[in-house]
Motif scaffolding. Structure first.
Motif, PDB file in Angstrom:
ATOM      1  N   LEU A 422       0.828  -1.216   0.000  1.00 50.99           N
ATOM      2  CA  LEU A 422       0.000   0.000   0.000  1.00 50.99           C
ATOM      3  C   LEU A 422       0.858   1.259   0.000  1.00 50.99           C
ATOM      4  O   LEU A 422       0.484   2.275  -0.586  1.00 50.99           O
ATOM      5  CB  LEU A 422      -0.934  -0.006   1.213  1.00 50.99           C
ATOM      6  CG  LEU A 422      -2.109  -0.983   1.160  1.00 50.99           C
ATOM      7  CD1 LEU A 422      -2.858  -0.997   2.494  1.00 50.99           C
ATOM      8  CD2 LEU A 422      -3.074  -0.633   0.026  1.00 50.99           C
ATOM      9  N   LYS A 423       1.996   1.192   0.660  1.00 50.75           N
ATOM     10  CA  LYS A 423       2.871   2.364   0.724  1.00 50.75           C
ATOM     11  C   LYS A 423       3.484   2.712  -0.629  1.00 50.75           C
ATOM     12  O   LYS A 423       4.014   3.816  -0.797  1.00 50.75           O
ATOM     13  CB  LYS A 423       3.975   2.131   1.755  1.00 50.75           C
ATOM     14  CG  LYS A 423       3.481   2.153   3.195  1.00 50.75           C
ATOM     15  CD  LYS A 423       4.596   1.786   4.180  1.00 50.75           C
ATOM     16  CE  LYS A 423       4.081   1.739   5.612  1.00 50.75           C
ATOM     17  NZ  LYS A 423       5.138   1.342   6.584  1.00 50.75           N
ATOM     18  N   THR A 424       3.398   1.805  -1.610  1.00 46.08           N
ATOM     19  CA  THR A 424       3.914   2.112  -2.946  1.00 46.08           C
ATOM     20  C   THR A 424       2.929   2.932  -3.764  1.00 46.08           C
ATOM     21  O   THR A 424       3.302   3.467  -4.822  1.00 46.08           O
ATOM     22  CB  THR A 424       4.242   0.814  -3.713  1.00 46.08           C
ATOM     23  OG1 THR A 424       3.031   0.105  -4.019  1.00 46.08           O
ATOM     24  CG2 THR A 424       5.180  -0.075  -2.919  1.00 46.08           C
ATOM     25  N   LEU A 425       1.686   3.048  -3.307  1.00 44.66           N
ATOM     26  CA  LEU A 425       0.679   3.812  -4.048  1.00 44.66           C
ATOM     27  C   LEU A 425       0.918   5.307  -3.841  1.00 44.66           C
ATOM     28  O   LEU A 425       1.126   5.764  -2.717  1.00 44.66           O
ATOM     29  CB  LEU A 425      -0.724   3.418  -3.593  1.00 44.66           C
ATOM     30  CG  LEU A 425      -1.075   1.931  -3.778  1.00 44.66           C
ATOM     31  CD1 LEU A 425      -2.467   1.649  -3.242  1.00 44.66           C
ATOM     32  CD2 LEU A 425      -0.968   1.515  -5.247  1.00 44.66           C
ATOM     33  N   GLU A 426       0.857   6.069  -4.895  1.00 37.38           N
ATOM     34  CA  GLU A 426       1.252   7.475  -4.860  1.00 37.38           C
ATOM     35  C   GLU A 426       0.222   8.394  -4.222  1.00 37.38           C
ATOM     36  O   GLU A 426       0.574   9.354  -3.536  1.00 37.38           O
ATOM     37  CB  GLU A 426       1.532   7.968  -6.297  1.00 37.38           C
ATOM     38  CG  GLU A 426       2.664   7.237  -6.991  1.00 37.38           C
ATOM     39  CD  GLU A 426       2.777   7.625  -8.453  1.00 37.38           C
ATOM     40  OE1 GLU A 426       1.950   8.459  -8.904  1.00 37.38           O
ATOM     41  OE2 GLU A 426       3.681   7.115  -9.134  1.00 37.38           O
ATOM     42  N   ASN A 427      -1.046   8.138  -4.446  1.00 39.49           N
ATOM     43  CA  ASN A 427      -2.093   9.084  -4.043  1.00 39.49           C
ATOM     44  C   ASN A 427      -3.175   8.417  -3.208  1.00 39.49           C
ATOM     45  O   ASN A 427      -4.346   8.770  -3.273  1.00 39.49           O
ATOM     46  CB  ASN A 427      -2.725   9.738  -5.269  1.00 39.49           C
ATOM     47  CG  ASN A 427      -3.392   8.723  -6.199  1.00 39.49           C
ATOM     48  OD1 ASN A 427      -3.050   7.535  -6.178  1.00 39.49           O
ATOM     49  ND2 ASN A 427      -4.340   9.191  -7.000  1.00 39.49           N
ATOM     50  N   PHE A 428      -2.760   7.420  -2.404  1.00 40.50           N
ATOM     51  CA  PHE A 428      -3.717   6.632  -1.642  1.00 40.50           C
ATOM     52  C   PHE A 428      -3.187   6.377  -0.241  1.00 40.50           C
ATOM     53  O   PHE A 428      -2.027   6.002  -0.064  1.00 40.50           O
ATOM     54  CB  PHE A 428      -3.958   5.294  -2.352  1.00 40.50           C
ATOM     55  CG  PHE A 428      -4.997   4.425  -1.699  1.00 40.50           C
ATOM     56  CD1 PHE A 428      -6.327   4.519  -2.071  1.00 40.50           C
ATOM     57  CD2 PHE A 428      -4.649   3.510  -0.724  1.00 40.50           C
ATOM     58  CE1 PHE A 428      -7.292   3.721  -1.480  1.00 40.50           C
ATOM     59  CE2 PHE A 428      -5.596   2.705  -0.117  1.00 40.50           C
ATOM     60  CZ  PHE A 428      -6.925   2.817  -0.499  1.00 40.50           C
ATOM     61  N   GLN A 429      -4.053   6.588   0.762  1.00 35.20           N
ATOM     62  CA  GLN A 429      -3.694   6.316   2.149  1.00 35.20           C
ATOM     63  C   GLN A 429      -4.851   5.578   2.820  1.00 35.20           C
ATOM     64  O   GLN A 429      -6.013   5.756   2.444  1.00 35.20           O
ATOM     65  CB  GLN A 429      -3.424   7.611   2.917  1.00 35.20           C
ATOM     66  CG  GLN A 429      -2.286   8.443   2.338  1.00 35.20           C
ATOM     67  CD  GLN A 429      -2.169   9.778   3.049  1.00 35.20           C
ATOM     68  OE1 GLN A 429      -1.537   9.893   4.098  1.00 35.20           O
ATOM     69  NE2 GLN A 429      -2.782  10.807   2.478  1.00 35.20           N
ATOM     70  N   THR A 430      -4.527   4.757   3.814  1.00 40.63           N
ATOM     71  CA  THR A 430      -5.560   4.040   4.550  1.00 40.63           C
ATOM     72  C   THR A 430      -5.434   4.381   6.032  1.00 40.63           C
ATOM     73  O   THR A 430      -4.319   4.498   6.564  1.00 40.63           O
ATOM     74  CB  THR A 430      -5.472   2.522   4.294  1.00 40.63           C
ATOM     75  OG1 THR A 430      -6.604   1.864   4.890  1.00 40.63           O
ATOM     76  CG2 THR A 430      -4.179   1.936   4.840  1.00 40.63           C
TER      77      THR A 430
END
Length: 495
Positions: A422-430
């Motif tokens: 998930l940390k590799t996604l540029e514009n997404f946070q959980t």
């Protein structure tokens, strides 16, 4: 000159999702939050359910924190709608009620001098020869309290809550929830009456109409400032191109018929998630790598239901809540809603009692009929000598899936695999309890959401770090404070 609008899509209208939207609007007048909530109520597990004018807090949410920005938001939103509630809680164990926090004469009178001697002996034994590896909850507690006290006050309740033996729960759950516990400190507090433990505060603040009032007012403020909070809108797909999220697919449904109305695609520049992380991983299109999907399937949850009983007389007991350690009944905790706020009841000559049960969706308790659950809860209330079954005049059942992320032997490795991807996604946070698969309290779920909003505006904060090293409220200040039996007792009050 007109400013360009930056759409920020937020999945989930619980405390984390709504906090992210609220914080974003404080930071920017161009970043517009669009919140999508699958149910017909905001607040998630912190919502307030209603039945014939009776209002129910399905988890017992004390509003107390040492996180300054969370405290500020509560007061900004609630204003004069906070009330101050005097705390009273007890433990029911072996047919007796123990004051909680413990009081020395009450505790000794119940447990007896012989057993007290055995507890002290056991504590000394395990201090001299502790378990070398603290891999499980059992290891962690026994090393700090001894085996005797562990069996008395930790084993039965923990097993009731989680449905598995404490020897199967990871030690990092204990370290997160009950860090710095001390038996000598507990004894000194009981003897002296001292109490520097924030989870055992004598009073706390509470929305006069229940915790959902906080989130209903937050929703209203978000929409008044130009954001949107769309209900009955389930996010069924998270679309991505490489490491960038492009849109979500939202399925709307009608509450009355339960039928799907339509599915729409919503595009955005930034995305914040608070839905359960296992469901999230399965929603990505294209899907993540196979090992990430497999890791998500290893994550487990504990479900929860509350049987709310209306009695024909007020105040069968004075407590806000009682922890039920006894294995003779299935109920785990009992709330008295009038002790939280009188405005939770339309008729002050009645009582509203919440009987809380921990279960799984596929077990017999969850699938029991409402009538069978009413009968069970009424009989157990009488078995505990709190009220007669015949005093029950009405009932409502509330079922909450995925109430607690489970810290079993598989969760840590699985969560590391998921978070790394998930940390590799540029514009997404959980964010939030289920979005991080972390048993956070409401304030820490909110703080993770605040971090996410600030990151969108250029900060570099780690949402995964909230409530890890700084295990609980007190550690946000200079001096960490020790806690008494908090894992399985006191912290449940902040569900």
């Amino acid at each position: 000159m007109k400013k360009d609008i930056v759409p920020v899509v937020i999945i989930g209208g619980g405390p984390a999702g709504l906090t992210a939207a609220y914080e974003l609007q404080k930071l920017s007048d161009t970043h517009v939050p669009q919140v999508y909530e699958a149910s017909d109520m905001v607040g998630g597990i912190s919502r307030t359910e209603t039945h014939k004018g009776y209002r129910f807090d399905i988890g017992g949410h004390r509003f107390f924190t040492k996180v300054g920005e969370v405290e500020d938001m509560w007061h900004e939103v609630m204003g004069d709608d906070f009330i101050t509630v005097q705390r009273m809680s007890r433990i029911f164990y072996r047919g007796d009620f123990y004051d909680y926090p413990l009081r020395i004469f009450n505790a000794l009178g119940n447990i007896g001098p012989y057993e007290t001697y055995k507890i002290i002996g056991s504590f000394i034994k395990w201090k001299l020869r502790p378990r070398q590896q603290e891999e499980t909850f059992e290891d962690w507690v026994v090393n700090r309290f001894g085996g005797r006290l562990y069996m008395h006050f930790f084993y039965s309740y923990t097993k009731k809550v989680w449905g598995i033996s404490p020897s199967e729960i990871r030690a990092d759950w204990a370290a997160q929830r009950i860090k710095n516990l001390s038996l000598p400190k507990a004894v000194w507090n009981a003897i002296s009456g001292a109490n520097d433990t924030a989870s055992l505060i004598e009073e706390f603040q509470y929305p006069r109409l229940g915790p959902g009032m906080m989130w209903e007012k937050t929703r209203n403020q978000i929409t008044e400032k130009g954001g949107t909070v769309q209900m009955q809108s389930e996010v069924v797909k998270v679309n991505r191109e490489g490491n960038r999220i492009t849109s979500i697919d939202v399925r709307q449904w009608d509450k009355e018929s339960g039928a799907n109305e339509k599915t729409e695609r919503v595009e955005g520049e930034h995305f914040i998630n608070s839905m359960a992380i296992r469901d999230l991983i399965h929603a990505f299109d294209p899907p993540p790598p196979a090992e990430v999907v497999a890791a998500a399937d290893r994550l487990k949850y504990r479900d929860f239901l509350i049987v709310t009983l209306v009695l024909d007389h007020p105040d069968p007991f004075p407590d806000n809540w009682i922890y039920i350690h006894s294995p003779m009944v299935k109920v785990g905790r009992i709330q008295n809603f009038r002790a939280w706020s009188k405005e939770m009841l339309p008729d002050q000559n009645t009582a509203s009692i919440g009987m809380e049960y921990f279960c799984q969706k596929d077990d017999g308790l969850w699938s029991s009929s409402d009538e069978d659950l009413r009968k069970l809860a009424s009989e157990e209330l009488e078995k505990l000598n709190l009220a007669k079954a015949k005093d029950v005049v009405d009932c409502a059942i509330i079922r909450q899936p995925k109430a607690y992320p489970v810290y079993d032997s598989e969760y840590k490795e699985a969560l590391d695999t998921i978070s790394d991807w998930l940390k590799t996604l540029e514009n997404f946070q959980t964010v939030g309890r289920n979005g991080l698969h972390r048993y956070n309290n409401q304030d820490h779920s909110m703080l993770s959401a605040m971090y996410a909003a600030r990151n969108i505006m250029g900060a570099d904060l780690d949402v995964w770090d909230v409530n890890v090293d700084r295990s609980y409220h007190e550690e946000f200040e200079a001096e960490p404070k020790k806690k008494l039996f908090k894992s399985v007792l006191g912290n449940r009050a902040a569900l």
